[in-house]
Design a protein around this motif. Structure first.
Motif, PDB file in Angstrom:
ATOM      1  N   THR A 157       0.841  -1.203   0.000  1.00 63.15           N
ATOM      2  CA  THR A 157       0.000   0.000   0.000  1.00 63.15           C
ATOM      3  C   THR A 157       0.876   1.252   0.000  1.00 63.15           C
ATOM      4  N   TYR A 158       2.005   1.176   0.684  1.00 61.85           N
ATOM      5  CA  TYR A 158       2.954   2.293   0.678  1.00 61.85           C
ATOM      6  C   TYR A 158       3.530   2.477  -0.732  1.00 61.85           C
ATOM      7  N   GLU A 159       3.912   1.355  -1.343  1.00 65.59           N
ATOM      8  CA  GLU A 159       4.451   1.434  -2.703  1.00 65.59           C
ATOM      9  C   GLU A 159       3.391   1.944  -3.677  1.00 65.59           C
ATOM     10  N   ALA A 160       2.133   1.523  -3.447  1.00 67.83           N
ATOM     11  CA  ALA A 160       1.047   1.978  -4.320  1.00 67.83           C
ATOM     12  C   ALA A 160       0.908   3.499  -4.231  1.00 67.83           C
ATOM     13  N   ALA A 161       1.054   4.048  -3.022  1.00 69.55           N
ATOM     14  CA  ALA A 161       0.952   5.501  -2.854  1.00 69.55           C
ATOM     15  C   ALA A 161       2.074   6.201  -3.610  1.00 69.55           C
ATOM     16  N   LEU A 162       3.302   5.671  -3.487  1.00 66.74           N
ATOM     17  CA  LEU A 162       4.431   6.248  -4.233  1.00 66.74           C
ATOM     18  C   LEU A 162       4.141   6.189  -5.725  1.00 66.74           C
ATOM     19  N   ASP A 163       3.623   5.038  -6.137  1.00 68.34           N
ATOM     20  CA  ASP A 163       3.324   4.812  -7.547  1.00 68.34           C
ATOM     21  C   ASP A 163       2.328   5.843  -8.077  1.00 68.34           C
ATOM     22  N   LEU A 164       1.407   6.271  -7.207  1.00 71.18           N
ATOM     23  CA  LEU A 164       0.395   7.242  -7.623  1.00 71.18           C
ATOM     24  C   LEU A 164       0.894   8.674  -7.488  1.00 71.18           C
ATOM     25  N   GLY A 165       2.191   8.838  -7.178  1.00 71.16           N
ATOM     26  CA  GLY A 165       2.773  10.172  -7.196  1.00 71.16           C
ATOM     27  C   GLY A 165       3.054  10.771  -5.836  1.00 71.16           C
ATOM     28  N   ALA A 166       2.805  10.017  -4.751  1.00 73.41           N
ATOM     29  CA  ALA A 166       3.033  10.570  -3.422  1.00 73.41           C
ATOM     30  C   ALA A 166       4.524  10.581  -3.097  1.00 73.41           C
ATOM     31  N   THR A 167       4.969  11.640  -2.382  1.00 72.04           N
ATOM     32  CA  THR A 167       6.329  11.630  -1.855  1.00 72.04           C
ATOM     33  C   THR A 167       6.334  10.665  -0.676  1.00 72.04           C
TER      34      THR A 167
ATOM     35  N   ARG B  77       7.671   9.023 -11.878  1.00 70.48           N
ATOM     36  CA  ARG B  77       7.585   8.351 -13.180  1.00 70.48           C
ATOM     37  C   ARG B  77       6.175   8.423 -13.727  1.00 70.48           C
ATOM     38  N   GLN B  78       6.076   8.540 -15.042  1.00 72.04           N
ATOM     39  CA  GLN B  78       4.766   8.656 -15.693  1.00 72.04           C
ATOM     40  C   GLN B  78       4.171   7.292 -15.982  1.00 72.04           C
ATOM     41  N   LEU B  79       4.161   6.443 -14.977  1.00 66.24           N
ATOM     42  CA  LEU B  79       3.520   5.150 -15.173  1.00 66.24           C
ATOM     43  C   LEU B  79       2.890   4.718 -13.868  1.00 66.24           C
ATOM     44  N   ASN B  80       1.908   3.856 -13.969  1.00 68.17           N
ATOM     45  CA  ASN B  80       1.207   3.398 -12.782  1.00 68.17           C
ATOM     46  C   ASN B  80       1.146   1.883 -12.753  1.00 68.17           C
ATOM     47  N   THR B  81       1.016   1.354 -11.545  1.00 64.97           N
ATOM     48  CA  THR B  81       1.102  -0.081 -11.337  1.00 64.97           C
ATOM     49  C   THR B  81      -0.190  -0.629 -10.749  1.00 64.97           C
ATOM     50  N   VAL B  82      -0.580  -1.810 -11.218  1.00 64.03           N
ATOM     51  CA  VAL B  82      -1.648  -2.565 -10.563  1.00 64.03           C
ATOM     52  C   VAL B  82      -0.965  -3.724  -9.864  1.00 64.03           C
ATOM     53  N   PHE B  83      -1.070  -3.742  -8.531  1.00 64.39           N
ATOM     54  CA  PHE B  83      -0.292  -4.692  -7.758  1.00 64.39           C
ATOM     55  C   PHE B  83      -1.014  -6.018  -7.627  1.00 64.39           C
ATOM     56  N   GLN B  84      -0.210  -7.054  -7.345  1.00 63.42           N
ATOM     57  CA  GLN B  84      -0.733  -8.413  -7.254  1.00 63.42           C
ATOM     58  C   GLN B  84      -1.839  -8.529  -6.220  1.00 63.42           C
ATOM     59  N   LYS B  85      -1.599  -7.928  -5.029  1.00 65.65           N
ATOM     60  CA  LYS B  85      -2.632  -8.022  -3.981  1.00 65.65           C
ATOM     61  C   LYS B  85      -3.424  -6.731  -3.900  1.00 65.65           C
ATOM     62  N   TYR B  86      -3.647  -6.107  -5.018  1.00 70.24           N
ATOM     63  CA  TYR B  86      -4.494  -4.913  -5.173  1.00 70.24           C
ATOM     64  C   TYR B  86      -3.935  -3.680  -4.472  1.00 70.24           C
ATOM     65  N   ALA B  87      -3.454  -3.847  -3.187  1.00 69.71           N
ATOM     66  CA  ALA B  87      -2.868  -2.731  -2.451  1.00 69.71           C
ATOM     67  C   ALA B  87      -3.783  -1.521  -2.412  1.00 69.71           C
ATOM     68  N   LEU B  88      -5.083  -1.761  -2.223  1.00 67.90           N
ATOM     69  CA  LEU B  88      -6.005  -0.641  -2.032  1.00 67.90           C
ATOM     70  C   LEU B  88      -5.818  -0.105  -0.617  1.00 67.90           C
ATOM     71  N   PHE B  89      -6.210   1.172  -0.422  1.00 67.17           N
ATOM     72  CA  PHE B  89      -6.052   1.779   0.897  1.00 67.17           C
ATOM     73  C   PHE B  89      -7.306   1.460   1.722  1.00 67.17           C
ATOM     74  N   PRO B  90      -7.164   0.597   2.744  1.00 68.16           N
ATOM     75  CA  PRO B  90      -8.349   0.054   3.419  1.00 68.16           C
ATOM     76  C   PRO B  90      -9.145   1.102   4.206  1.00 68.16           C
ATOM     77  N   HIS B  91      -8.490   2.194   4.599  1.00 75.98           N
ATOM     78  CA  HIS B  91      -9.178   3.187   5.434  1.00 75.98           C
ATOM     79  C   HIS B  91      -9.839   4.278   4.591  1.00 75.98           C
ATOM     80  N   MET B  92      -9.866   4.091   3.274  1.00 76.84           N
ATOM     81  CA  MET B  92     -10.479   5.097   2.403  1.00 76.84           C
ATOM     82  C   MET B  92     -11.628   4.458   1.615  1.00 76.84           C
ATOM     83  N   SER B  93     -12.586   5.292   1.233  1.00 79.13           N
ATOM     84  CA  SER B  93     -13.668   4.790   0.392  1.00 79.13           C
ATOM     85  C   SER B  93     -13.128   4.555  -1.013  1.00 79.13           C
ATOM     86  N   ILE B  94     -13.956   3.977  -1.855  1.00 78.62           N
ATOM     87  CA  ILE B  94     -13.529   3.693  -3.218  1.00 78.62           C
ATOM     88  C   ILE B  94     -13.208   4.984  -3.964  1.00 78.62           C
ATOM     89  N   ALA B  95     -14.067   5.997  -3.781  1.00 69.17           N
ATOM     90  CA  ALA B  95     -13.825   7.266  -4.454  1.00 69.17           C
ATOM     91  C   ALA B  95     -12.501   7.877  -3.993  1.00 69.17           C
TER      92      ALA B  95
END
Lengths: 259, 357
Positions: A157-167, B77-95
């Motif tokens: 989740t930390y890496e995902a945040a970095l990936d989305l542009g977070a410092t 970097r101008q690229l984004n990743t979809v992680f194997q275990k989704y790595a969604l932020f559990p304390h946030m809503s979908i939006a």
């Protein structure tokens, strides 16, 4: 039927032995007589005397200060330590966790004496040394509360945040911090409970000038048992009980999935 | 041909003294669906993490859109990743999850709301804005992870085994969804998987890797029909890999029988590996066959029968729609065009996986 009532009696006996002493203490703190066996009617006299005693009130303030300050500083250091341990490789983690667990299991009296020996070598015993001692024994509790939360909040989740542009800092404050906050809070509350409870370590590291409530009760009891001490013990028990309730509430509130 | 968007040059990476990638060279074209395919530990995920910026190569350069980004942090970097275990932020809503990257880029509220709507529609989850992550199934979570990545309009989407945790039916549905998404978005996909079927279904280009080395790069058809070595042949689908000798151009000797084939340039009397796909083995009456054998096992697989035939000391794996009972005597026939000749492996990573006999 027989089985069920046997179960109930057994449970009742367990709770009786657990809580009867405390109930007796609380009852005696309201007893309008110095006797330990006779009920002389209800009074708040011992509480009044308690609050009018300057030495007891001083010990009360010292306790509040030590409890809050040690819990705060231990929470800060413990959380940082947990972050560091989490970033280590497996081997390092095992070593560090072992090292933090030893003081946890060590007899309080041994911790107290060894800290005293260390402190007298460098400084005079007093408020500072008590504070340092309390911070020291509180840190492992914080680590043990924060580390599981860190493990839950997967590193991805930390890496995902970095990936989305977070410092890195933004990612920490928005992603990691909210996820470990319940652990940090319960670490803080547990530290307060431990600090409030502690007698042995405080006794050996406090020197002569100051007293916390627990060392106060001990010294007073040696002079002879006075019912004010029942009142003081009751207050101490209630504070610990309230902290415990907070701790449990925090845990169950976090476990329930929010929809 | 579209231009090269990502160029990996001489990438070397090791962890704790263990070499994971050894002098890897690979380029990825704009708008390509490229799949890194291989068994676990082959270096495919490390390659993806190097592109994403989560690992720095020990040696080598990563070029992105003409610029050297080897040392650039992931958030730049101008690229984004979809992680194997989704790595969604559990304390946030979908939006909030989907808006995360847009808020960092200081987009306006209206823009963000539009984007969330658009992204949810794209992944077929309209109206899910307010829901919590915990209320979603695995497949839905993965769609949200994809939505969260694509709202940032990356030039490249990196996908690290995104379907690995889903069940078979859902995985197949998601494969078609991903192809549709790629076509609608018109961006480059770099996809990591160990599932050869996934790779064949979705990719424009497949990169087969093993033990830190690229084995073969090609279209799914190339990789399947003309595997370059025993490892690739074995990893991409089932196959008969048989020792043979290339007698001369267009003639190979397998199990003491000479087979005409279409391959040239292997020299004369050269030991080779011969690959024949199970569906390319034709069972005929014994007198019509190039060699004869006996059926030793027969399994019904739905669309076809899977039959094993012992002929000249080799267990041939055959897939056919015609039933041949166990014990029946049959002939084996192979079209010259379906015989694929490969050089013998020169190193361990080129060999077929041992346990898969």
């Amino acid at each position: 039927m027989v089985r069920k009532s046997a179960e109930r009696i057994y449970l009742f006996l367990i709770f009786l032995f657990l809580y009867l002493p405390i109930v007796v203490l609380i009852v005696l703190s309201f007893n309008n007589s110095k006797s330990k066996v006779h009920w002389g009617g209800f009074t708040l006299n011992w509480y009044k005397r308690l609050f009018s005693s300057s030495s007891i009130m001083e010990a009360f303030y010292t306790t509040i200060f030590i409890t809050l300050a040690s819990a705060l500083i231990a929470t800060l250091l413990g959380t940082l330590a947990a972050l560091g341990i989490d970033a280590m490789k497996k081997r390092g983690q095992a070593v560090m966790l072992g090292a933090t667990n030893i003081p946890l299991l060590n007899a309080d009296i041994v911790t107290g004496i060894s800290m005293m020996l260390l402190f007298v070598r460098f400084t005079r015993l007093g408020m500072n040394t008590v504070l340092i001692a309390h911070i020291t024994f509180n840190i492992p509790y914080v680590i043990l509360n924060v580390l599981p939360k860190l493990k839950q909040s997967s590193r991805t989740t930390y890496e995902a945040a970095l990936d989305l542009g977070a410092t890195p800092l933004y990612a920490f404050s928005k992603i990691i911090w909210p996820q470990i906050l319940p652990g940090v809070l319960s670490g803080f509350l547990m530290s307060m409970t431990m600090s409030l409870d502690d007698f042995s370590v405080t006794y050996f590291t406090k020197g002569t000038g100051i007293n916390t409530l627990s060392t106060m009760i001990y010294t007073e009891m040696r002079k002879g048992i006075r019912p004010e001490m029942y009142a003081l013990s009751t207050i101490l028990f209630l504070i610990a009980l309230i902290l415990l309730l907070f701790l449990n509430y925090g845990k169950t509130a976090h476990k329930e999935p929010h929809h | 041909m579209s231009k090269r968007l990502i160029d990996l040059q001489h990438i070397t990476k090791s962890f704790d003294g263990q070499m994971v990638l050894d002098d890897l060279n690979l380029y990825i074209r704009e708008n390509e669906f490229l799949t890194l395919l291989g068994p676990s530990g082959c270096g495919k995920t490390t390659t993806l993490r190097i592109i994403g910026g989560f690992e720095t190569p020990d040696e080598g350069t990563v070029i992105f859109d003409g610029k050297d980004i080897t040392k650039l942090a992931p958030n730049e970097r101008q690229l984004n990743t979809v992680f194997q275990k989704y790595a969604l932020f559990p304390h946030m809503s979908i939006a909030e999850n989907i808006a995360f990257g847009l808020k960092i880029r200081k987009k306006s509220k209206a823009y963000i709301e539009d984007k969330i709507k658009y992204a949810l529609k794209l992944v077929n989850l309209d109206g899910f804005e307010k829901r919590s992550i915990n209320s979603l199934s695995g497949g839905q979570q993965q769609r949200i992870a994809i939505a969260r990545a694509i709202v940032n309009e990356p030039k490249v989407l990196l996908l690290d085994e995104p379907l690995g945790a889903l069940d078979l039916k859902l995985r197949q549905d998601m494969q078609y969804e991903l192809i549709r998404l790629k076509n609608e978005l018109g961006i480059t996909f770099v996809y990591v998987t160990h599932d050869q079927e996934e790779a064949l279904t979705m990719s424009d280009t497949i990169v087969v890797m093993n033990q830190g080395y690229i084995q073969q790069v090609g279209t799914p058809q190339d990789i399947y029909n003309e595997p370059i070595n025993a490892f690739v042949a074995d990893f991409i689908g089932e196959s008969n890999i048989i020792n043979g000798t290339m007698i001369e151009d267009r003639l190979v000797k397998i199990l003491d029988v000479k087979f005409p084939c279409v391959d040239e340039g292997f020299g004369t009397n050269t030991p080779v590996d011969v690959v024949i796909r199970p569906e390319d083995v034709v069972l005929v009456s014994p007198e019509q066959g190039m060699l004869e054998g006996d059926v030793t096992s027969l399994i019904f697989k739905g669309v076809h029968w899977e039959i094993e035939v012992l002929a000249n000391g080799y267990e041939w794996l055959v897939q056919t729609t015609q039933m041949h009972p166990v014990g029946s005597h049959v002939g084996i026939l192979v079209d010259p065009f379906n015989i694929q000749i490969m050089n013998k492996p020169e190193s361990n990573d080129e060999k077929a996986v041992e346990s898969d006999a």
